[in-house]
Enzyme design. Sequence first.
Site, PDB file in Angstrom:
ATOM      1  N   ASN A  57       0.957  -1.116  -0.250  1.00  0.00           N
ATOM      2  CA  ASN A  57      -0.075  -0.366   0.206  1.00  0.00           C
ATOM      3  C   ASN A  57       1.152   1.530  -0.140  1.00  0.00           C
ATOM      4  O   ASN A  57       1.455   1.334  -0.192  1.00  0.00           O
ATOM      5  CB  ASN A  57      -0.750  -0.164   1.517  1.00  0.00           C
ATOM      6  CG  ASN A  57      -0.039  -0.110   2.192  1.00  0.00           C
ATOM      7  OD1 ASN A  57       0.624  -1.092   2.760  1.00  0.00           O
ATOM      8  ND2 ASN A  57      -0.669   0.265   3.634  1.00  0.00           N
ATOM      9  N   GLU A 102       0.056   5.094   0.542  1.00  0.00           N
ATOM     10  CA  GLU A 102      -0.677   6.301   0.882  1.00  0.00           C
ATOM     11  C   GLU A 102      -0.399   7.838   0.173  1.00  0.00           C
ATOM     12  O   GLU A 102       0.493   7.825  -0.133  1.00  0.00           O
ATOM     13  CB  GLU A 102      -0.890   6.350   2.754  1.00  0.00           C
ATOM     14  CG  GLU A 102      -1.243   4.805   3.761  1.00  0.00           C
ATOM     15  CD  GLU A 102      -1.155   5.397   5.151  1.00  0.00           C
ATOM     16  OE1 GLU A 102      -1.669   4.326   5.263  1.00  0.00           O
ATOM     17  OE2 GLU A 102      -0.735   6.140   5.304  1.00  0.00           O
ATOM     18  N   CYS A 162      -3.983   0.588  -3.304  1.00  0.00           N
ATOM     19  CA  CYS A 162      -3.983  -0.534  -2.312  1.00  0.00           C
ATOM     20  C   CYS A 162      -2.679  -1.792  -2.894  1.00  0.00           C
ATOM     21  O   CYS A 162      -2.267  -1.626  -3.680  1.00  0.00           O
ATOM     22  CB  CYS A 162      -5.437  -1.216  -2.288  1.00  0.00           C
ATOM     23  SG  CYS A 162      -6.701  -0.266  -1.683  1.00  0.00           S
ATOM     24  N   GLU A 193      -2.403  -4.675  -2.837  1.00  0.00           N
ATOM     25  CA  GLU A 193      -3.177  -6.116  -4.244  1.00  0.00           C
ATOM     26  C   GLU A 193      -3.087  -5.236  -5.590  1.00  0.00           C
ATOM     27  O   GLU A 193      -3.356  -5.474  -6.706  1.00  0.00           O
ATOM     28  CB  GLU A 193      -4.872  -5.991  -3.466  1.00  0.00           C
ATOM     29  CG  GLU A 193      -5.126  -6.899  -2.775  1.00  0.00           C
ATOM     30  CD  GLU A 193      -4.802  -5.603  -1.358  1.00  0.00           C
ATOM     31  OE1 GLU A 193      -5.324  -6.301  -0.602  1.00  0.00           O
ATOM     32  OE2 GLU A 193      -5.150  -5.315  -1.435  1.00  0.00           O
ATOM     33  N   CYS A 222     -10.169  -5.191  -0.007  1.00  0.00           N
ATOM     34  CA  CYS A 222     -10.531  -3.841   0.470  1.00  0.00           C
ATOM     35  C   CYS A 222     -12.205  -4.916  -1.246  1.00  0.00           C
ATOM     36  O   CYS A 222     -12.026  -5.561  -2.091  1.00  0.00           O
ATOM     37  CB  CYS A 222     -10.517  -2.552  -0.048  1.00  0.00           C
ATOM     38  SG  CYS A 222     -10.176  -2.315  -1.784  1.00  0.00           S
ATOM     39  N   CYS A 275     -10.817  -3.931  -4.899  1.00  0.00           N
ATOM     40  CA  CYS A 275      -9.589  -4.518  -4.796  1.00  0.00           C
ATOM     41  C   CYS A 275     -10.263  -6.196  -5.120  1.00  0.00           C
ATOM     42  O   CYS A 275      -9.128  -6.914  -5.865  1.00  0.00           O
ATOM     43  CB  CYS A 275      -8.509  -5.062  -3.999  1.00  0.00           C
ATOM     44  SG  CYS A 275      -7.236  -3.724  -3.863  1.00  0.00           S
TER      45      CYS A 275
END
Length: 130
Positions: free
Chosen positions: A39, A41, A50, A52, A83, A86
Amino acid sequence: MSLIDAARAVRENAHAPYSNFKVGAAIRTASGKVFTGCNVENVAYPEGTCAEAGAIAAMVAAGEREIAEVAVIADSPDPVSPCGGCRQKIAEFAGGAVPVTLANMDGVTLSYTVAELLPGAFDKSHMDAP
């Protein structure tokens, strides 16, 4: 190296200065190649990426299109799942029976299939003209 180990290793590269919640993902393709992502940010939260999604982008950039296995790891009390967005991204390149292993840093794992994580997935058949 196992898929979980690959996800664990790339997790260390995550850029998570705001949440301090690092996530690593690894994908094995049908050809046997492994792609990883972590990830990333951003201070403008919706602009992050993300783990994934990063692994999938690396896979596609390398010319691969078929996911055979997925692993995701985070430092959480219970294994963390992808999530919703994803899950849909994974389903774009993986059949419903593809295994997804979720893990935490303490070694606890849970195993699912893509179909179990995203029942009733939106797929290309929904785009067919009536």
